[in-house]
Design a protein around this motif. Sequence first.
Motif, PDB file in Angstrom:
ATOM      1  N   VAL A  70      -3.742  -2.323   6.355  1.00 18.91           N
ATOM      2  CA  VAL A  70      -3.711  -1.233   5.381  1.00 18.91           C
ATOM      3  C   VAL A  70      -4.391   0.021   5.921  1.00 18.91           C
ATOM      4  CG1 VAL A  70      -4.360  -0.554   3.047  1.00 18.91           C
ATOM      5  CG2 VAL A  70      -3.689  -2.916   3.511  1.00 18.91           C
ATOM      6  N   ARG A  71      -5.520  -0.166   6.639  1.00 17.23           N
ATOM      7  CA  ARG A  71      -6.269   0.992   7.160  1.00 17.23           C
ATOM      8  C   ARG A  71      -6.546   0.800   8.649  1.00 17.23           C
ATOM      9  NH1 ARG A  71      -7.976   0.226   2.006  1.00 17.23           N
ATOM     10  NH2 ARG A  71      -9.459  -1.395   2.571  1.00 17.23           N
ATOM     11  N   PRO A  72      -5.513   0.916   9.488  1.00 18.17           N
ATOM     12  CA  PRO A  72      -5.701   0.681  10.922  1.00 18.17           C
ATOM     13  C   PRO A  72      -6.675   1.651  11.575  1.00 18.17           C
ATOM     14  CG  PRO A  72      -3.520   1.615  10.464  1.00 18.17           C
ATOM     15  CD  PRO A  72      -4.109   1.228   9.148  1.00 18.17           C
ATOM     16  N   ALA A  73      -6.819   2.855  11.012  1.00 18.69           N
ATOM     17  CA  ALA A  73      -7.729   3.834  11.603  1.00 18.69           C
ATOM     18  C   ALA A  73      -9.187   3.408  11.485  1.00 18.69           C
ATOM     19  CB  ALA A  73      -7.525   5.197  10.940  1.00 18.69           C
ATOM     20  N   ASP A  74      -9.480   2.457  10.578  1.00 18.46           N
ATOM     21  CA  ASP A  74     -10.857   2.044  10.360  1.00 18.46           C
ATOM     22  C   ASP A  74     -11.238   0.770  11.119  1.00 18.46           C
ATOM     23  OD1 ASP A  74     -11.058   4.152   8.635  1.00 18.46           O
ATOM     24  OD2 ASP A  74     -10.715   2.966   6.824  1.00 18.46           O
ATOM     25  N   ALA A  85       0.816  -1.218   0.000  1.00  7.78           N
ATOM     26  CA  ALA A  85       0.000   0.000   0.000  1.00  7.78           C
ATOM     27  C   ALA A  85       0.851   1.270   0.000  1.00  7.78           C
ATOM     28  CB  ALA A  85      -0.933  -0.005   1.201  1.00  7.78           C
ATOM     29  N   ARG A  86       2.097   1.161   0.404  1.00  8.18           N
ATOM     30  CA  ARG A  86       2.963   2.341   0.435  1.00  8.18           C
ATOM     31  C   ARG A  86       3.548   2.673  -0.939  1.00  8.18           C
ATOM     32  NH1 ARG A  86       5.123   0.344   5.528  1.00  8.18           N
ATOM     33  NH2 ARG A  86       7.186  -0.018   4.633  1.00  8.18           N
ATOM     34  N   PRO A 131       2.187   3.298  -4.571  1.00  5.14           N
ATOM     35  CA  PRO A 131       0.972   3.453  -5.391  1.00  5.14           C
ATOM     36  C   PRO A 131       1.011   2.615  -6.665  1.00  5.14           C
ATOM     37  CG  PRO A 131       1.691   5.582  -4.578  1.00  5.14           C
ATOM     38  CD  PRO A 131       2.770   4.601  -4.209  1.00  5.14           C
ATOM     39  N   GLY A 132      -0.079   1.871  -6.883  1.00 11.03           N
ATOM     40  CA  GLY A 132      -0.193   1.051  -8.085  1.00 11.03           C
ATOM     41  C   GLY A 132       0.397  -0.333  -7.955  1.00 11.03           C
ATOM     42  N   LEU A 133       1.205  -0.583  -6.927  1.00  6.49           N
ATOM     43  CA  LEU A 133       1.891  -1.867  -6.823  1.00  6.49           C
ATOM     44  C   LEU A 133       0.908  -3.022  -6.656  1.00  6.49           C
ATOM     45  CD1 LEU A 133       4.521  -3.455  -6.677  1.00  6.49           C
ATOM     46  CD2 LEU A 133       4.656  -2.915  -4.230  1.00  6.49           C
ATOM     47  N   GLY A 134      -0.243  -2.767  -6.043  1.00  2.38           N
ATOM     48  CA  GLY A 134      -1.194  -3.842  -5.824  1.00  2.38           C
ATOM     49  C   GLY A 134      -2.118  -4.133  -6.987  1.00  2.38           C
ATOM     50  N   ALA A 135      -2.076  -3.316  -8.031  1.00  2.06           N
ATOM     51  CA  ALA A 135      -2.997  -3.480  -9.171  1.00  2.06           C
ATOM     52  C   ALA A 135      -2.494  -4.578 -10.100  1.00  2.06           C
ATOM     53  CB  ALA A 135      -3.155  -2.157  -9.920  1.00  2.06           C
TER      54      ALA A 135
END
Length: 235
Positions: A223-227, A111-112, A114-118
């Motif tokens: 990826v989204r610890p705040a959520d 996730a750090r 951009p685009g690497l996961g696509a």
Amino acid sequence: PGRNIAALASLLLQFRDHAGRPPCFTLNFIVNRPDYEAIEDSGFRAYRSLPIELPGALLTALDSRDVVFEPQLHGAEHLAPARWLRLLRQGSPDLLACFSARSMPPPALVARHPGLGAAYLPCPDEEREIVPPPSERLREGLRSFRTIFGRPAEGFVAPNHAWDAALARVLTTEGIRYLQACHVRYETFEGAEAGEWQPLSAGSESGGGLWRQTRNVDFEPAVRPADVESGIARA
């Protein structure tokens, strides 16, 4: 692991819905692993992969898939190979550390970049010559899945929730019945890089008999610890 899975299956079978069905876990597998030696020998300029091998005890335990476990395809890989190789050539220290350990980058690290996961979107023109196209890699993943589990995949989870109309047509042609995703999607590599997502709802994917399933709860702590708290509350 086999004993733990068998114990979980035994527990799940104690619960039934109004139609008599037990809970069902969909287990989404990445079915190939990078051929690290071949990639390194190429100077990070050629992507090669090999099918994974699952322990026999695990496969035996998962054989109750018709009741409580249903393995499905998450892809031959979980990241965009051309972008990964480019970052390795550029000397990305975190990605090189994972590569040296013969380990794929974890989700928070992907996730750090951009685009690497696509993984299954067409990559920029300058990167296309060093990896097979998304359709070919997807078909390779489907072949690996059939070899591992002895049956074809019926479902697919697009890594990074990224796919386009061309990939949807391949999924339909190859007999995939449902496509799992979050409540958003990326349709272009540029959109994935920029985080420009499009809202997504459950329903029929245009152009065929492919059905979209979306999450009721988006729970991605790495990826989204705040959520995390809001995801638990929604669940």
